[in-house]
Design a protein around this motif. Structure first.
Motif, mmCIF file in Angstrom:
data_model
loop_
_atom_site.group_PDB
_atom_site.id
_atom_site.type_symbol
_atom_site.label_atom_id
_atom_site.label_comp_id
_atom_site.label_asym_id
_atom_site.label_seq_id
_atom_site.Cartn_x
_atom_site.Cartn_y
_atom_site.Cartn_z
ATOM 1 N N LYS A 24 0.837 -1.233 -0.042
ATOM 2 C CA LYS A 24 0.122 -0.109 -0.161
ATOM 3 C C LYS A 24 0.905 1.368 0.182
ATOM 4 O O LYS A 24 0.666 2.163 -0.656
ATOM 5 C CB LYS A 24 -0.954 -0.071 1.179
ATOM 6 C CG LYS A 24 -2.001 -1.005 1.142
ATOM 7 C CD LYS A 24 -2.915 -1.180 -0.036
ATOM 8 C CE LYS A 24 -2.485 -1.910 -0.976
ATOM 9 N NZ LYS A 24 -3.042 -1.803 -2.324
ATOM 10 N N GLU A 25 1.741 1.239 0.836
ATOM 11 C CA GLU A 25 2.721 2.456 0.864
ATOM 12 C C GLU A 25 3.458 2.614 -0.531
ATOM 13 O O GLU A 25 3.780 3.733 -1.028
ATOM 14 C CB GLU A 25 3.927 2.127 1.802
ATOM 15 C CG GLU A 25 3.481 2.261 3.322
ATOM 16 C CD GLU A 25 4.511 1.712 4.264
ATOM 17 O OE1 GLU A 25 5.693 1.502 4.003
ATOM 18 O OE2 GLU A 25 4.222 1.704 5.506
ATOM 19 N N LYS A 26 3.855 1.514 -1.410
ATOM 20 C CA LYS A 26 4.347 1.670 -2.660
ATOM 21 C C LYS A 26 3.459 1.853 -3.751
ATOM 22 O O LYS A 26 3.642 1.892 -4.911
ATOM 23 C CB LYS A 26 5.560 0.639 -2.645
ATOM 24 C CG LYS A 26 6.628 0.546 -1.847
ATOM 25 C CD LYS A 26 7.666 -0.381 -2.138
ATOM 26 C CE LYS A 26 8.744 -0.386 -1.256
ATOM 27 N NZ LYS A 26 9.611 0.845 -1.485
ATOM 28 N N ARG A 27 2.157 1.706 -3.356
ATOM 29 C CA ARG A 27 1.233 1.772 -4.438
ATOM 30 C C ARG A 27 1.042 0.752 -5.427
ATOM 31 O O ARG A 27 1.133 0.606 -6.697
ATOM 32 C CB ARG A 27 0.963 3.340 -5.089
ATOM 33 C CG ARG A 27 0.532 4.281 -4.268
ATOM 34 C CD ARG A 27 0.880 5.695 -4.719
ATOM 35 N NE ARG A 27 0.614 6.637 -4.328
ATOM 36 C CZ ARG A 27 -0.723 7.368 -3.936
ATOM 37 N NH1 ARG A 27 -1.766 6.675 -4.561
ATOM 38 N NH2 ARG A 27 -0.726 8.286 -3.132
ATOM 39 N N ILE A 28 1.559 -0.719 -4.809
ATOM 40 C CA ILE A 28 1.362 -1.917 -5.799
ATOM 41 C C ILE A 28 0.292 -2.841 -5.445
ATOM 42 O O ILE A 28 0.051 -2.927 -4.215
ATOM 43 C CB ILE A 28 2.887 -2.640 -5.400
ATOM 44 C CG1 ILE A 28 4.306 -1.877 -5.692
ATOM 45 C CG2 ILE A 28 3.113 -3.908 -6.151
ATOM 46 C CD1 ILE A 28 5.477 -2.615 -5.231
ATOM 47 N N ALA A 29 -0.248 -3.237 -6.591
ATOM 48 C CA ALA A 29 -1.663 -3.962 -6.252
ATOM 49 C C ALA A 29 -1.064 -5.230 -5.522
ATOM 50 O O ALA A 29 -0.011 -6.002 -6.262
ATOM 51 C CB ALA A 29 -2.238 -4.196 -7.668
ATOM 52 N N ALA A 30 -1.942 -5.785 -4.551
ATOM 53 C CA ALA A 30 -1.385 -6.942 -4.002
ATOM 54 C C ALA A 30 -2.522 -7.839 -3.855
ATOM 55 O O ALA A 30 -3.826 -7.461 -3.664
ATOM 56 C CB ALA A 30 -0.817 -6.777 -2.751
ATOM 57 N N ASN A 31 -2.487 -9.240 -3.521
ATOM 58 C CA ASN A 31 -3.475 -10.229 -3.218
ATOM 59 C C ASN A 31 -2.795 -11.002 -2.103
ATOM 60 O O ASN A 31 -2.008 -11.634 -2.365
ATOM 61 C CB ASN A 31 -3.852 -10.989 -4.393
ATOM 62 C CG ASN A 31 -4.720 -12.221 -3.881
ATOM 63 O OD1 ASN A 31 -4.312 -13.070 -3.516
ATOM 64 N ND2 ASN A 31 -6.279 -12.036 -4.162
ATOM 65 N N ILE A 32 -3.602 -10.830 -0.906
ATOM 66 C CA ILE A 32 -3.060 -11.796 0.229
ATOM 67 C C ILE A 32 -3.955 -13.118 0.305
ATOM 68 O O ILE A 32 -5.076 -12.676 0.665
ATOM 69 C CB ILE A 32 -3.281 -10.853 1.447
ATOM 70 C CG1 ILE A 32 -2.438 -9.444 1.228
ATOM 71 C CG2 ILE A 32 -2.421 -11.490 2.689
ATOM 72 C CD1 ILE A 32 -1.032 -9.686 0.845
ATOM 73 N N ALA A 33 -3.594 -14.049 0.055
ATOM 74 C CA ALA A 33 -4.218 -15.455 0.161
ATOM 75 C C ALA A 33 -5.195 -15.449 1.170
ATOM 76 O O ALA A 33 -4.727 -15.430 2.326
ATOM 77 C CB ALA A 33 -3.569 -16.671 -0.440
#
Length: 256
Positions: free
Chosen positions: A109-118
């Motif tokens: 979130k800090e780096k504005r990268i899309a993420a998916n946490i299983a």
């Protein structure tokens, strides 16, 4: 607006997209069964996968991907500096440590990268659905994190209703579209190309599309100018605009 009616808004859904990750760098953290599925999805989409996981945490499928150099592998635990690479476009985590997963999420979130946490829907910018694949055809069913198993059941039910040759038919349509763009290039031809291709898809059966040869495609394209769509049988028998002669503008044609 008079008596016009419009669709009612039904909140709580996701914006389902086909995310193009070809040649883009995606970071996967974790090497278990869930990671194996994520990695396969990414490789099928031609992504460049970087995997971070201790060697003793790899399941057999993930180890196979590593051993065959299908992914860029780092035998270690995740560190915050692993997100410093500006080429990373997406992060997927599949580890059993909830606290470690949340730390990755916050860093993304800090780096504005899309993420998916299983298995943690609130910490996901996007979800993975249950996907049916037949060549170029992909159908995804999503429950928006409510019931992954139900998504799998619904997907199987949908897939069972599809013709077995639909993937091959779509492949042929794709080849025909490419030929049409060469024959009638330019944005000004766009609307006519779309309407003509729609006619082909509606008037021809899936069996016709599967049977269509390269020569059939070339013969069919002869009818683009006058904006007609002969049947496959007519093409085979040579009973159609065979033929048509064009002035080069696709504005008119005459039969000989």
């Amino acid at each position: 607006m008079g008596g016009a009616t419009f669709p009612e808004i039904e909140g709580g859904g996701s914006l389902i997209l086909a995310w193009q990750v070809k040649n883009k760098k995606v970071l996967v953290v974790g090497g278990g069964e869930v990671a194996a599925g994520r990695i396969l999805n990414l490789l099928n989409a031609d992504a460049k996968v970087t995997l971070i996981s201790p060697r003793d945490g790899l399941n057999p499928e993930v180890a196979y991907r590593v051993d065959h150099e299908q992914v860029e592998y780092h035998d270690k635990k995740f560190e915050p500096s692993d997100l410093d690479d500006p080429a990373i476009t997406m992060v997927l985590t599949a580890i059993d440590d909830p606290e470690a997963s949340s730390r990755v999420w916050k860093l993304c979130k800090e780096k504005r990268i899309a993420a998916n946490i299983a298995d943690v829907p609130p910490e996901c910018d996007f979800y993975f659905g249950s996907v049916h694949r037949d060549g170029p055809l992909q159908i995804m069913v999503s429950t928006n994190g409510n019931g992954p198993k139900m998504a799998n059941i619904v997907r199987r039910r949908i897939a069972a209703t599809l013709p077995p040759n639909i993937g091959a038919a779509i492949t042929k349509v794709g080849a025909l579209r490419k030929k049409l763009r060469v024959l009638a290039p330019g944005d000004e031809q766009g609307p006519k190309r779309m309407k003509w291709m729609t006619k082909v898809c509606v008037q021809w059966t899936l069996e016709d599309l599967c049977e269509m040869s390269e020569q059939d495609m070339d013969d069919l394209l002869q009818s683009f100018g006058p904006d007609v769509v002969p049947s496959l049988e007519e093409l085979k028998l040579g009973e159609t605009p065979g033929q048509w002669q064009f002035d080069g503008s696709f504005g008119w044609a005459c039969v000989i």
